[in-house]
Write an enzyme that holds these catalytic residues in place. Structure first.
Site, PDB file in Angstrom:
ATOM      1  N   LEU A 103       0.813  -1.217   0.000  1.00 38.35           N
ATOM      2  CA  LEU A 103       0.000   0.000   0.000  1.00 38.35           C
ATOM      3  C   LEU A 103       0.847   1.268   0.000  1.00 38.35           C
ATOM      4  O   LEU A 103       0.435   2.294  -0.519  1.00 38.35           O
ATOM      5  CB  LEU A 103      -0.918   0.017   1.231  1.00 38.35           C
ATOM      6  N   ASP A 152       4.263  14.103  14.474  1.00 36.09           N
ATOM      7  CA  ASP A 152       4.432  13.942  13.022  1.00 36.09           C
ATOM      8  C   ASP A 152       3.092  14.011  12.307  1.00 36.09           C
ATOM      9  O   ASP A 152       2.784  13.192  11.441  1.00 36.09           O
ATOM     10  CB  ASP A 152       5.136  12.624  12.717  1.00 36.09           C
ATOM     11  N   GLY A 162       6.615   4.228   4.528  1.00 37.27           N
ATOM     12  CA  GLY A 162       6.883   5.394   5.356  1.00 37.27           C
ATOM     13  C   GLY A 162       8.307   5.387   5.850  1.00 37.27           C
ATOM     14  O   GLY A 162       9.159   4.635   5.368  1.00 37.27           O
ATOM     15  N   GLY A 163       8.563   6.224   6.848  1.00 37.90           N
ATOM     16  CA  GLY A 163       9.917   6.384   7.344  1.00 37.90           C
ATOM     17  C   GLY A 163      10.471   5.161   8.043  1.00 37.90           C
ATOM     18  O   GLY A 163      11.681   4.974   8.121  1.00 37.90           O
ATOM     19  N   PHE A 164       9.592   4.278   8.571  1.00 42.86           N
ATOM     20  CA  PHE A 164      10.082   3.155   9.357  1.00 42.86           C
ATOM     21  C   PHE A 164       9.592   1.807   8.840  1.00 42.86           C
ATOM     22  O   PHE A 164       9.744   0.799   9.529  1.00 42.86           O
ATOM     23  CB  PHE A 164       9.689   3.314  10.821  1.00 42.86           C
ATOM     24  N   LYS A 212       1.692  -3.086   8.942  1.00 41.42           N
ATOM     25  CA  LYS A 212       2.894  -2.253   8.885  1.00 41.42           C
ATOM     26  C   LYS A 212       4.082  -3.110   9.293  1.00 41.42           C
ATOM     27  O   LYS A 212       4.175  -3.582  10.431  1.00 41.42           O
ATOM     28  CB  LYS A 212       2.763  -1.055   9.821  1.00 41.42           C
TER      29      LYS A 212
END
Length: 669
Positions: free
Chosen positions: A349, A468, A352-354, A371
């Site tokens: 999908l 964030d 992201g940053g992590f 995730k």
């Protein structure tokens, strides 16, 4: 100081100006001051000529730094500073300074104050004291024309960590050099190189403040760019995905000049009356030194062993007792592998940053979002624990719901409810999809985000600072209800706690409050600032760092503030919102400007924001100037830069280098 005869001054200045064309590359930028002019036949002209001549005729520079003056104590006194880049050799430094002296005389022939920058050096002079004074104006920025196309958040975090580390090293340099270079591994198999430098006359705190300010300007000069620089009179920073400095710069900086204190006199040959005591002292010294050395060696080995065990433990296991409250939510890894088709790219999908987010379907038909935290990121474990501990205890219709987690071996997975309409940035930044968001839907999204943030700050069992908040972290369900997501960087506050500080600033450029971006200070008001930026993005339908207004581009906060001051805030409204209530839209703009005020105490709380958005009987205070006001003029050929100095501005054309294109200048704050 040796000054030439006054009759020779006009001739020497003319020769200096004429010499400009005979030397090397054009300067990166120059600025002629606005605090007065001088006459060529006067004393000030004499003193200036003496200074520029001394720059040319000097035989060596102490570590590439000059502090010069002429006419001290008189009304026509003049001071100068010259600085070469820290990795530049003596010959190149001399060549650059030889170019800069005639160039500055030619471009600013009668101004009492001027500054010029080349790639390898900087030269400035003024009729006021500039030594040991930190100054951040005039300034300019240059950006590499190539964009970061993937893993932007991760790239920005690597950049932030790199520049923060270099800042600390440079600020703690000595009185002859405050300079640091380094590199870090960036996403997409790239290496990111960085350079920071201060004029060494600054104190440690002055240098640190200057570099913090320069790093904070990166979003407005070089947002999502593979390279860029921001340059001020007192410091400068640069980053690129290629090495642009000499590799010798990795070596340690030179030591300060040797002390002028005389060494102690040599011992005499006269026998000591306490010879026995002296010999005993020598024996004790001989025994003590090896003993101390052995003790230090053993202690060092023990520290290394303990650190290795601690790092290994942190990597291999997250303490189960820390997430005992969420044990009932644990999923089996094989179930998740089957649900995501073994983390197939077709189920991906986003990223992201992590980590990467996958779509999955459980055996009972329930659709989930998984995730998968990256195992090679140093903050992965901490991000995992944060999200499990925080999100599992949060229940609100405007927060994404955590269904469970998986912790097996090196895999750290977070399982969320699947939100079908992706994230808000896919709509407001897309010119086609944006048209599907009418005012009623946008108003619902704004209100939902505000209520979700209010729940985090005041209404839940915990007090949480998100840190964030941005468009890509707002998910939209089937009815376009917003859900705040990604709590990996969130921080938990005590009930009566108002502020905290961190040395590791995380988040996204463009949404960070100034006190957080520059000093690591965060509070509920930091989230309020991010919400204000997001609100203005939703109203305008454009990114905060790239607001397009006809043929020009500038950052959103600058345009919003200018429109407000000129009485035309409706210019900010997305043209797709032709059918909505103008009064409601203008009120939202007003609230957004209140949220992005530079002074933290002036910003409203989220409770006040929710009230302002829902009750039109509430009178709104007038907003003050937002933080990070900037301007980014745009041209198809030569870039133009607006320099603001002493409350006056001046437009100048400058040429672009091969590797750097758009140029931006920020107004003083």
């Amino acid at each position: 100081m040796i000054a030439p005869p006054r009759s020779a001054v006009p001739l020497l200045l003319s020769l200096l100006a004429l010499a400009t064309s005979a030397h090397g590359a054009d300067p990166l930028y120059y600025f002629c001051g606005t605090n007065g002019n001088f006459t060529a036949n006067g004393t000030y002209g004499d003193n200036l000529n003496a200074l520029l001549t001394s720059v040319i005729t000097a035989t060596a520079a102490d570590y590439g730094f000059y502090n010069l003056s002429a006419g001290s104590g008189s009304a026509d006194a003049i001071n100068a500073i010259a600085l070469c880049r820290g990795d530049v050799g003596a010959a190149d430094c001399r060549s650059c300074l030889n170019d800069s002296a005639p160039a500055i005389a030619g471009r600013c022939p009668v101004q009492k104050e001027a500054i010029i920058w080349y790639d390898n050096c900087m030269l400035r002079y003024s009729n006021r004291s500039i030594f040991r004074a930190m100054e951040d104006l005039p300034a300019f920025g240059l950006a590499n024309p190539n964009n970061v196309t993937n893993n932007v958040d991760q790239f920005n975090q690597v950049l932030r960590n790199l520049t923060d580390g270099l800042r600390d090293r440079a600020a703690n340099g000595n009185s002859t050099r405050k300079f640091a270079v380094g590199n870090a591994t960036a996403p997409n198999f790239q290496t990111l190189f960085g350079l920071v430098q201060c004029t060494p006359d600054l104190s440690q705190q002055q240098c640190d403040n200057c570099l913090v300010n320069a790093i904070g300007k990166i979003p407005w000069c070089c947002d999502q760019k593979q390279g860029g620089r921001y340059v001020t009179p007192s410091c400068n920073i640069r980053f690129e995905v290629y090495r642009f400095f000499d590799p010798s710069a990795y070596e340690s900086p030179p030591s300060p000049p040797e002390s002028t204190v005389s060494p102690p006199p040599p011992p005499t040959n006269n026998p000591s009356p306490k010879g026995k005591d002296t010999n005993s002292g020598r024996i004790a010294l001989i025994i003590t030194i090896p003993a101390v050395g052995l003790s230090l060696l053993v202690a060092g080995i023990l520290c290394i062993c303990l650190r290795s065990r601690r790092l290994k433990k942190n990597f291999e296991t997250v303490p189960v007792d820390e997430i005992s409250n969420a044990e009932s939510l644990q999923f089996d890894l094989n179930i998740i592998r089957e649900a995501t088709n073994d983390f197939s790219d077709s189920n991906k999908l986003g990223q992201g940053g992590f980590g990467v987010v996958y779509k999955g379907t459980l055996a009972n038909g329930q659709v989930i979002a998984v995730k998968r935290l990256s195992v090679d990121l140093g903050q992965g474990d901490q991000e995992f624990k944060n999200e499990v501990l925080l999100v599992a205890r949060l229940q609100h219709r405007n927060l994404v719901r955590l269904l469970g987690f998986c912790l097996e071996g090196r895999e750290r997975l977070l399982i969320y409810e699947f939100v079908p309409n992706s994230s808000l940035d896919h709509f407001i930044y897309d010119p086609v999809r944006r048209s599907r968001l009418d005012w009623e839907r946008r108003q619902k999204i704004i209100g939902g985000i505000a209520r979700g943030l209010l729940y985090l700050h005041e209404d839940s069992q915990l007090r949480i600072i998100h840190r964030d908040l941005k468009a890509s972290n707002i998910l939209l369900d089937a009815e376009m209800n917003p859900k705040i997501s990604d709590f990996g960087t969130a921080r938990l506050f005590a009930v009566d706690q108002t502020q905290d500080a961190t040395s590791r600033v995380v988040g996204t450029y463009g949404y960070m409050a100034p006190e957080y971006a520059m000093h690591g200070l965060f509070s509920v008001k930091s989230d309020v600032f991010s919400f204000g930026v997001l609100l203005l993005e939703i109203i305008s339908g454009q990114k905060s760092s790239h607001f397009c207004n006809g043929n020009t581009t500038e950052d959103l906060l600058s345009y919003a503030w200018r429109s407000w001051r000129e009485g035309t805030p409706s210019d900010l409204i997305d043209p797709n919102l032709a059918d909505g209530s103008r009064t409601e839209m203008l009120r939202c703009i007003h609230v957004g400007l209140l949220c992005v005020q530079e002074i933290e105490a002036d910003r409203p709380t989220m409770g006040a924001v929710v009230l302002m958005l829902s009750s039109y009987s509430t009178t709104l205070p007038l907003p003050s100037r937002p933080a990070f006001i900037s301007s980014i003029p745009e041209s198809n050929t030569a870039s133009r830069v607006m320099v603001t100095h002493s409350n006056q501005s001046e437009n100048k054309e400058i040429r672009e280098s091969v590797n750097e294109a758009s140029i931006t200048e920020l107004y003083p704050r």
